[in-house]
Scaffold this motif. Structure first.
Motif, PDB file in Angstrom:
ATOM      1  N   LEU A 194      -3.423-111.642 -73.907  1.00  0.00           N
ATOM      2  CA  LEU A 194      -3.483-110.609 -72.876  1.00  0.00           C
ATOM      3  C   LEU A 194      -4.627-110.954 -71.927  1.00  0.00           C
ATOM      4  O   LEU A 194      -5.766-111.156 -72.372  1.00  0.00           O
ATOM      5  CB  LEU A 194      -3.703-109.231 -73.507  1.00  0.00           C
ATOM      6  CG  LEU A 194      -3.851-108.041 -72.559  1.00  0.00           C
ATOM      7  CD1 LEU A 194      -2.605-107.862 -71.680  1.00  0.00           C
ATOM      8  CD2 LEU A 194      -4.118-106.772 -73.358  1.00  0.00           C
ATOM      9  N   SER A 241      -6.823-110.096 -68.324  1.00  0.00           N
ATOM     10  CA  SER A 241      -7.147-109.078 -67.324  1.00  0.00           C
ATOM     11  C   SER A 241      -7.582-109.764 -66.042  1.00  0.00           C
ATOM     12  O   SER A 241      -8.230-110.812 -66.063  1.00  0.00           O
ATOM     13  CB  SER A 241      -8.253-108.139 -67.821  1.00  0.00           C
ATOM     14  OG  SER A 241      -9.472-108.823 -67.948  1.00  0.00           O
ATOM     15  N   THR A 249      -0.353-109.602 -68.589  1.00  0.00           N
ATOM     16  CA  THR A 249      -1.500-109.504 -67.680  1.00  0.00           C
ATOM     17  C   THR A 249      -1.610-108.100 -67.125  1.00  0.00           C
ATOM     18  O   THR A 249      -0.614-107.486 -66.760  1.00  0.00           O
ATOM     19  CB  THR A 249      -1.340-110.502 -66.517  1.00  0.00           C
ATOM     20  OG1 THR A 249      -1.043-111.796 -67.032  1.00  0.00           O
ATOM     21  CG2 THR A 249      -2.600-110.575 -65.678  1.00  0.00           C
ATOM     22  N   PHE A 254      -7.934-107.994 -75.071  1.00  0.00           N
ATOM     23  CA  PHE A 254      -7.899-109.013 -74.020  1.00  0.00           C
ATOM     24  C   PHE A 254      -8.466-110.336 -74.517  1.00  0.00           C
ATOM     25  O   PHE A 254      -9.494-110.374 -75.191  1.00  0.00           O
ATOM     26  CB  PHE A 254      -8.672-108.534 -72.782  1.00  0.00           C
ATOM     27  CG  PHE A 254      -7.959-107.438 -72.046  1.00  0.00           C
ATOM     28  CD1 PHE A 254      -7.024-107.733 -71.067  1.00  0.00           C
ATOM     29  CD2 PHE A 254      -8.199-106.109 -72.365  1.00  0.00           C
ATOM     30  CE1 PHE A 254      -6.356-106.718 -70.398  1.00  0.00           C
ATOM     31  CE2 PHE A 254      -7.537-105.089 -71.702  1.00  0.00           C
ATOM     32  CZ  PHE A 254      -6.605-105.394 -70.721  1.00  0.00           C
ATOM     33  N   THR A 269     -10.840-112.637 -69.214  1.00  0.00           N
ATOM     34  CA  THR A 269     -10.925-111.856 -67.986  1.00  0.00           C
ATOM     35  C   THR A 269     -11.185-112.794 -66.824  1.00  0.00           C
ATOM     36  O   THR A 269     -12.035-113.685 -66.913  1.00  0.00           O
ATOM     37  CB  THR A 269     -12.085-110.834 -68.074  1.00  0.00           C
ATOM     38  OG1 THR A 269     -11.767-109.887 -69.084  1.00  0.00           O
ATOM     39  CG2 THR A 269     -12.274-110.103 -66.759  1.00  0.00           C
TER      40      THR A 269
END
Length: 122
Positions: free
Chosen positions: A6, A8, A31, A49, A52
């Motif tokens: 995942l 960000s 995303t 997440f 990032t």
């Protein structure tokens, strides 16, 4: 989803954020986009997440301050920082707070994808 990762994207520029979210989704990553560092830090599932990608210069909290807040929370999430500013000290500051990569806009899409993949590989 690319390996269950995942990602960000934190950027106050709607068009940049939307383009990056679309890019990473197109290559298989789950995303989520956030319009500010504060909005990202307020989400309930930060620990999910894997990485990032953040702009450095944003109203309110900067990308560098975001990385510092993550460190204060003992997060090991890697952070890739991007900026349109040309200040030579910015790269030094980003690296000194532990940015995994630092890219100046405009950058090649393939370069950002490569940075992300190398970061996720560890």
């Amino acid at each position: 989803m690319a390996g269950g990762k995942l990602i960000s994207v934190v950027d106050d520029d709607d068009s940049m954020r939307d383009a990056l979210v679309a890019l990473f989704r197109s290559i298989g990553y789950d995303t989520r986009g956030f319009a500010s560092a504060e909005a990202f830090l307020a989400c309930d599932d930060l620990e999910r997440f894997s990485c990032t990608i953040t702009d450095i210069q944003m109203p309110g909290m900067s990308g560098i301050e975001l990385k510092q807040h993550l460190d204060e929370r003992h997060s090991t999430m890697p952070v890739i920082m991007i900026t349109a500013r040309s200040d030579p000290e910015l790269k030094e500051r980003a690296i000194s707070v532990g940015a995994a990569y630092f890219l100046r806009k405009p950058f090649e899409t393939a370069m950002l994808v490569d940075c992300l993949e190398k970061t996720l590989e560890g």
